[in-house]
Design a protein around this motif. Structure first.
Motif, PDB file in Angstrom:
ATOM      1  N   PRO A  76       0.810  -1.224   0.000  1.00  9.04           N
ATOM      2  CA  PRO A  76       0.000   0.000   0.000  1.00  9.04           C
ATOM      3  C   PRO A  76       0.845   1.277   0.000  1.00  9.04           C
ATOM      4  CG  PRO A  76      -0.738  -1.504   1.718  1.00  9.04           C
ATOM      5  CD  PRO A  76       0.506  -2.084   1.122  1.00  9.04           C
ATOM      6  N   ARG A  79       1.568   3.316  -3.349  1.00  9.19           N
ATOM      7  CA  ARG A  79       0.521   4.147  -3.957  1.00  9.19           C
ATOM      8  C   ARG A  79      -0.243   3.389  -5.030  1.00  9.19           C
ATOM      9  NH1 ARG A  79       4.801   8.519  -4.179  1.00  9.19           N
ATOM     10  NH2 ARG A  79       5.057   8.925  -1.978  1.00  9.19           N
ATOM     11  N   SER A  80      -0.883   4.104  -5.928  1.00  9.18           N
ATOM     12  CA  SER A  80      -1.781   3.473  -6.901  1.00  9.18           C
ATOM     13  C   SER A  80      -1.044   2.514  -7.842  1.00  9.18           C
ATOM     14  CB  SER A  80      -2.518   4.535  -7.705  1.00  9.18           C
ATOM     15  OG  SER A  80      -1.605   5.324  -8.429  1.00  9.18           O
ATOM     16  N   ARG A  83      -1.049  -1.064  -6.799  1.00  9.56           N
ATOM     17  CA  ARG A  83      -2.318  -1.792  -6.907  1.00  9.56           C
ATOM     18  C   ARG A  83      -2.512  -2.394  -8.300  1.00  9.56           C
ATOM     19  NH1 ARG A  83      -4.003   2.530  -3.358  1.00  9.56           N
ATOM     20  NH2 ARG A  83      -4.553   3.808  -5.149  1.00  9.56           N
ATOM     21  N   MET A  84      -1.621  -2.086  -9.218  1.00  8.79           N
ATOM     22  CA  MET A  84      -1.701  -2.677 -10.561  1.00  8.79           C
ATOM     23  C   MET A  84      -1.389  -4.164 -10.464  1.00  8.79           C
ATOM     24  SD  MET A  84       0.394   0.062 -12.824  1.00  8.79           S
ATOM     25  CE  MET A  84      -0.138   1.724 -13.097  1.00  8.79           C
ATOM     26  N   ARG A  89       2.884  -3.694 -13.185  1.00  6.94           N
ATOM     27  CA  ARG A  89       3.929  -3.170 -12.295  1.00  6.94           C
ATOM     28  C   ARG A  89       5.305  -3.361 -12.907  1.00  6.94           C
ATOM     29  NH1 ARG A  89       3.214  -6.181  -7.060  1.00  6.94           N
ATOM     30  NH2 ARG A  89       1.374  -7.130  -7.929  1.00  6.94           N
TER      31      ARG A  89
END
Length: 127
Positions: A76, A79-80, A83-84, A89
């Motif tokens: 977490p 960041r965003s 979350r990929m 990523r």
């Protein structure tokens, strides 16, 4: 016969002064889509960094390298981007950039043991 897994890897580089285009290797990312596998390891030799650039902000560089690890791990704190999914990523981490942290182009390979392959490549290309 052992199953062979397709993988890609990239070497993580520190480029102390982008305009000089000098770099040294500090890490490795290995990714296998069929195995839903991604692994990163950083080894940052501070003494070597100081040889390249005396006024380098070591703490800031370490923070950026930690961000690479967080994105890779999907944590977490990443960041965003973290979350990929794993392929996205890997592609984000290995995208071409003009910054103090860069990666080589991804290189393909096949392996029956991704962890062992990671260790071998890390020893050959980073240490």
């Amino acid at each position: 016969m052992q199953e062979q897994y397709l993988y890609e890897y990239a070497v993580i580089r520190v480029v102390p002064r982008v305009e000089r285009e000098e770099f040294f290797n500090v890490g490795l990312i290995l990714f296998s889509k069929p195995e839903n596998y991604i692994k990163i390891r950083i080894f940052f030799p501070e003494e070597k960094a100081k040889l390249f650039c005396l006024d380098m902000d070591i703490d800031l560089l370490r923070a950026h390298l930690e961000a690479f690890e967080q994105v890779c791990a999907g944590s977490p704190e990443g960041r965003s981007i973290a979350r990929m999914d794993i392929p996205e990523r890997f592609r984000w981490l290995t995208s071409i950039r003009s910054a103090s942290i860069q990666t080589s182009r991804p290189h393909p390979g096949v392996s029956s043991n991704l962890d062992a392959t990671f260790e071998r490549l890390f020893a050959e290309l980073v240490l």
